[in-house]
Structures are given as structure tokens and as C-alpha cells.
Scaffold this motif. Structure first.
Motif, PDB file in Angstrom:
ATOM      1  N   LYS A  67      -2.184   3.643   3.125  1.00 40.45           N
ATOM      2  CA  LYS A  67      -2.483   2.403   3.862  1.00 40.45           C
ATOM      3  C   LYS A  67      -3.946   2.238   4.267  1.00 40.45           C
ATOM      4  CE  LYS A  67       2.032   1.716   4.216  1.00 40.45           C
ATOM      5  NZ  LYS A  67       2.685   0.772   3.298  1.00 40.45           N
ATOM      6  N   TYR A  68      -4.306   0.971   4.423  1.00 39.25           N
ATOM      7  CA  TYR A  68      -5.583   0.580   5.046  1.00 39.25           C
ATOM      8  C   TYR A  68      -5.250   0.284   6.496  1.00 39.25           C
ATOM      9  CZ  TYR A  68      -7.989  -3.821   6.508  1.00 39.25           C
ATOM     10  OH  TYR A  68      -8.588  -4.839   7.196  1.00 39.25           O
ATOM     11  N   TRP A  69      -5.899   0.970   7.418  1.00 41.39           N
ATOM     12  CA  TRP A  69      -5.635   0.673   8.833  1.00 41.39           C
ATOM     13  C   TRP A  69      -6.903   0.933   9.638  1.00 41.39           C
ATOM     14  CZ3 TRP A  69      -2.287  -2.504  10.596  1.00 41.39           C
ATOM     15  CH2 TRP A  69      -1.978  -2.538  11.953  1.00 41.39           C
ATOM     16  N   ARG A  78      -6.956  -5.990  -3.051  1.00 40.45           N
ATOM     17  CA  ARG A  78      -6.164  -5.193  -4.001  1.00 40.45           C
ATOM     18  C   ARG A  78      -5.274  -6.057  -4.879  1.00 40.45           C
ATOM     19  NH1 ARG A  78      -4.475  -1.610   0.899  1.00 40.45           N
ATOM     20  NH2 ARG A  78      -2.800  -3.147   0.781  1.00 40.45           N
ATOM     21  N   SER A  97      -0.603 -12.748   3.068  1.00 40.41           N
ATOM     22  CA  SER A  97      -2.056 -12.919   3.095  1.00 40.41           C
ATOM     23  C   SER A  97      -2.723 -12.248   1.897  1.00 40.41           C
ATOM     24  CB  SER A  97      -2.649 -12.422   4.409  1.00 40.41           C
ATOM     25  OG  SER A  97      -2.473 -11.035   4.540  1.00 40.41           O
ATOM     26  N   MET A 116      -4.841  -3.499  14.283  1.00 36.25           N
ATOM     27  CA  MET A 116      -5.841  -2.532  13.820  1.00 36.25           C
ATOM     28  C   MET A 116      -6.907  -2.308  14.875  1.00 36.25           C
ATOM     29  SD  MET A 116      -6.921  -3.454   9.966  1.00 36.25           S
ATOM     30  CE  MET A 116      -5.616  -4.009   8.903  1.00 36.25           C
ATOM     31  N   ASP A 146       5.022  -1.328   6.740  1.00 33.47           N
ATOM     32  CA  ASP A 146       3.700  -1.864   7.090  1.00 33.47           C
ATOM     33  C   ASP A 146       3.698  -2.394   8.525  1.00 33.47           C
ATOM     34  OD1 ASP A 146       2.074  -1.578   4.547  1.00 33.47           O
ATOM     35  OD2 ASP A 146       3.987  -2.323   3.833  1.00 33.47           O
ATOM     36  N   ALA A 147       2.851  -3.367   8.800  1.00 38.56           N
ATOM     37  CA  ALA A 147       2.764  -3.886  10.165  1.00 38.56           C
ATOM     38  C   ALA A 147       3.862  -4.924  10.418  1.00 38.56           C
ATOM     39  CB  ALA A 147       1.380  -4.468  10.405  1.00 38.56           C
ATOM     40  N   SER A 181      -8.725 -11.456   3.668  1.00 38.88           N
ATOM     41  CA  SER A 181      -7.770 -10.480   4.186  1.00 38.88           C
ATOM     42  C   SER A 181      -8.008  -9.183   3.419  1.00 38.88           C
ATOM     43  CB  SER A 181      -6.347 -11.002   3.924  1.00 38.88           C
ATOM     44  OG  SER A 181      -5.399 -10.066   4.343  1.00 38.88           O
ATOM     45  N   GLY A 182      -8.119  -8.076   4.129  1.00 40.52           N
ATOM     46  CA  GLY A 182      -8.467  -6.816   3.468  1.00 40.52           C
ATOM     47  C   GLY A 182      -7.573  -6.504   2.286  1.00 40.52           C
ATOM     48  N   SER A 183      -6.260  -6.612   2.506  1.00 43.25           N
ATOM     49  CA  SER A 183      -5.316  -6.245   1.444  1.00 43.25           C
ATOM     50  C   SER A 183      -5.419  -7.173   0.230  1.00 43.25           C
ATOM     51  CB  SER A 183      -3.886  -6.243   1.988  1.00 43.25           C
ATOM     52  OG  SER A 183      -3.596  -7.479   2.599  1.00 43.25           O
ATOM     53  N   MET A 224       0.334   6.433   9.854  1.00 39.88           N
ATOM     54  CA  MET A 224      -0.249   5.165  10.309  1.00 39.88           C
ATOM     55  C   MET A 224       0.528   4.652  11.524  1.00 39.88           C
ATOM     56  SD  MET A 224      -0.679   1.484   8.386  1.00 39.88           S
ATOM     57  CE  MET A 224       1.068   1.169   8.211  1.00 39.88           C
ATOM     58  N   ALA A 234       0.832  -1.211   0.000  1.00 39.23           N
ATOM     59  CA  ALA A 234       0.000   0.000   0.000  1.00 39.23           C
ATOM     60  C   ALA A 234       0.861   1.254   0.000  1.00 39.23           C
ATOM     61  CB  ALA A 234      -0.916  -0.010   1.213  1.00 39.23           C
ATOM     62  N   SER A 251      -1.696  -7.899  11.940  1.00 39.29           N
ATOM     63  CA  SER A 251      -2.382  -6.661  11.556  1.00 39.29           C
ATOM     64  C   SER A 251      -3.829  -6.624  12.059  1.00 39.29           C
ATOM     65  CB  SER A 251      -2.324  -6.459  10.043  1.00 39.29           C
ATOM     66  OG  SER A 251      -2.824  -7.584   9.384  1.00 39.29           O
TER      67      SER A 251
END
Ligand code: PMV
Length: 335
Positions: free
Chosen positions: A20-22, A147, A110, A201, A288-289, A142-144, A248, A17, A197
Motif C-alpha cells: 500500500k501507499y499510505w 498506477r 478515484s 493519511m 484499503d481505506a 489522486s496518488g493511486s 497499514m 494495491a 484517504s
């Protein structure tokens, strides 16, 4: 539906990302509070073969040569069960999956993992879905992963509906749009992180006093990032990505208890990137995380940066990536 026995193989590349998505507004459907933008990477991918059969008595899942168990198994089975329900199928699956990068390297698998599983399993279940629907389903793993269905540059639109049917990854530009943009993934500390993550989150949304500010500023980052990508403006892309990652992490650092994904090596690398900039080599970092630093630069500066990375003892290894392909089928099964 009876007697399915088609073996399907899919490949999905991972993504990093840039905005980011958080934080989730719905933890069950995996719906985010904010939209995010990523670059799908050419060099790092997961390949997965799935076969459903009435003769299997349980789901058998192997990743990188090992039968998975515990949380990882439960999460994967939950995903398979969701897809089976959509297809109205009652049998079980054999799943073999391989990452072309070591899972323990600390690179999130993931995103590519759930994207490859979603594409292969839905095909094996005879569900012929378009990319939007595949992304919506991959998101549930998984959210990511939402994408990683698309290649190139992707926006995961957060959506507003409570059913999540308007929350999916949409292409912003193809991989060929910006071919001299490089993202160097450095491996600094390959150990497994303490807080994943998902838990990180939740802790941030629940306890960080800065989370509200994160949400207030992220829309502007998204606007700037879209402009940077469409205009191929590297300074805007890099500076927006770096500040967004630091914001983030500021939300993570201010949770209770504090969440710190950085290691001493991460800070060494951040300083290296900043000192490169002072010397006129334009590059930026994102993180990232986990402790690994990803460096954004243009191809013309890759040799200079590679040379320095090879000298640093903190850097165990690194991979120079560019924008990569969308998720796709393969006719070379893993079993
Ligand atoms: O989808 P997850 O659970 O892998 O979360 C991804 C979170 C970050 O990598 C930190 C940010 C992002 O947008 O990928």
C-alpha cells in the motif's frame, strides 16, 4: 491555443494495491513517503469523455449521471486547470464520466477516475504524452491514479525529487504474466466512509507512533512482492499483501483519534479467509481505506470461495477480477 473542440474518450481500470501507499511527503504534489505495488483490475473501470471549447463559460462535470459539486467538483476542476495551464489553453471543458460499478459500492473510483480524466483531457488538449508523463499528471489528481495508467502489475516509484518528476507508475509485468491470479472484491458495507484517504493519511503521518515502523518495513515488502510477481509465487504474494495491509491498518488504528475503517463484516470476512487457509484453500485478504475485503486466490479455488461468499449474509455482492488493461482511448463517446 484557440478553438479546441475535439471530443476525446478514455477508459482506465481501477487498481488494488498489494503493497500500500499510505502517507504523503508532499501533500500538494501528492508525493508519497513509500513506493507501492498494485494490480490493475480487468472488471472495474471508468470511462470519461472530455471536450474543451471556447464557447463554454464554465466547467460542466457529470459523473454517473449527476452534476458533481462541492469537494469533488473543486478537486476535478483543479486537475483540469492544471492540464489547461500545461497546454496554455483558456477555455472550459464538458466532462461526462461513468463508472461501470456503483460509486457508492465503496470501491475507490478515484484511481480509475483521475487516470481516465488525465488521458482524455490531455489528448483533447493536443498534449501527446507518454505513459510516464501521464502517470505523473494522474498522480496529481489522486496518488493511486498514477498506477492506473499501466495495466497488469505496477510499481509506483516514490521518487526523491521535490518536483515529483521521478514519482510515477511503472509496469512490473503485463496482465498476461499471471492469468490465473484472481482478486475477488467483496462489497460488505456500501455506505460512504467518514474519513477519506486524504485526511486519513495526514492524521496517520501526524499522530501514529507506528508510522515510522511502517516506513522501516515497507521496503522489504516491496522486494518480496516484486519477487512474488516475477516468480508467480502465490504464497509469497498473498502473505506479503495480507501482512502489509494489516501493518497499514495498525498505523491507522493508532492515530489520535483512532481511525477505524473496519466494520464487523470486515472481520467476519478476514476470519473466513483464515479459516479457508486452515482447510487447505489458499487465499489471503487485503483491505484499503474502507470496510470492503479483497480476497486473493488462484482460479482453481474461485468456485469454492464463490460458493461460500454467496452464503454469507455480510456479503452484499462480489466481483471476481483478474489483472486488467492499461488506460486507453475509446471511439465511443458518452455525449
Ligand atoms: O490515492 P488515494 O487517495 O485513493 O489513496 C489510496 C490509499 C489506499 O487505497 C489505502 C492504498 C493504495 O495504495 O491504494
Amino acid at each position: 491555443m484557440e478553438g479546441l473542440k475535439t471530443k476525446i474518450t478514455a477508459i482506465a481500470n481501477t487498481n488494488i494495491a498489494l503493497v500500500k501507499y499510505w502517507g504523503k511527503r508532499d501533500t500538494n504534489l501528492i508525493l508519497p513517503f513509500n513506493s507501492s505495488i498494485s494490480m490493475t483490475l480487468d472488471k472495474l473501470y471508468t470511462k470519461t469523455t472530455v471536450e474543451f471549447s471556447d464557447s463554454y463559460r464554465t466547467h460542466e462535470i457529470m459523473i454517473d449521471g449527476k452534476t458533481i459539486e462541492g469537494e469533488e467538483y473543486t478537486r476535478t476542476v483543479k486537475h483540469l486547470e492544471m492540464l489547461k495551464e500545461i497546454a496554455d489553453y483558456k477555455g472550459y471543458a464538458k466532462v461526462i464520466s461513468e463508472n461501470n460499478f456503483p460509486k457508492k459500492a465503496g470501491i475507490a473510483s478515484s484511481a480509475s477516475g483521475f487516470a481516465a480524466l488525465t488521458l482524455s483531457a490531455t489528448k483533447a488538449l493536443n498534449l501527446n504524452l507518454d505513459k510516464k508523463d501521464l502517470s505523473i499528471l494522474a498522480r496529481r489528481g489522486s496518488g493511486s491514479a498514477s498506477r492506473s495508467i499501466e495495466g497488469g502489475f505496477v510499481e509506483w516509484i516514490k521518487g526523491n525529487q521535490s518536483d515529483g518528476l521521478d514519482s510515477y507508475g511503472k509496469s512490473l509485468a503485463s496482465k498476461d504474466h499471471w492469468s490465473d491470479l484472481a482478486l475477488i472484491v467483496t462489497i460488505l458495507d456500501p455506505r460512504k466512509k467518514k474519513t477519506g484517504s486524504r485526511a486519513g493519511m495526514k492524521q496517520t503521518v501526524d499522530t501514529s507512533p507506528l508510522y515510522k515502523t511502517w516506513l522501516e518495513t515497507v521496503d522489504e515488502d516491496l522486494l518480496q512482492m516484486k519477487k512474488a510477481i516475477l516468480e508467480r509465487n502465490f504464497t509469497l504474494l498473498g502473505s506479503t499483501a495480507e501482512l502489509n495491509a494489516l501493518k497499514m491498518h495498525a498505523t491507522m488504528h493508532t492515530t489520535s483519534p483512532p481511525l477505524m475503517y473496519w466494520k464487523p463484516e470486515s472481520i467476519v470476512l478476514m476470519e473466513e479467509v483464515m479459516s479457508f487457509r486452515e482447510k487447505g484453500v489458499e487465499c489471503y485478504f487485503t483491505i484499503d481505506a474502507g470496510p470492503q475485503i479483497k480476497i486473493l486466490c488462484l482460479d482453481k479455488d474461485v468456485p469454492t470461495i464463490e460458493k461460500r461468499l454467496s452464503e454469507l449474509t455480510e456479503v452484499k455482492s462480489f466481483i471476481v477480477c483478474h489483472a486488467g488493461d492499461e488506460a486507453r482511448l475509446s471511439n465511443e463517446p458518452l455525449f
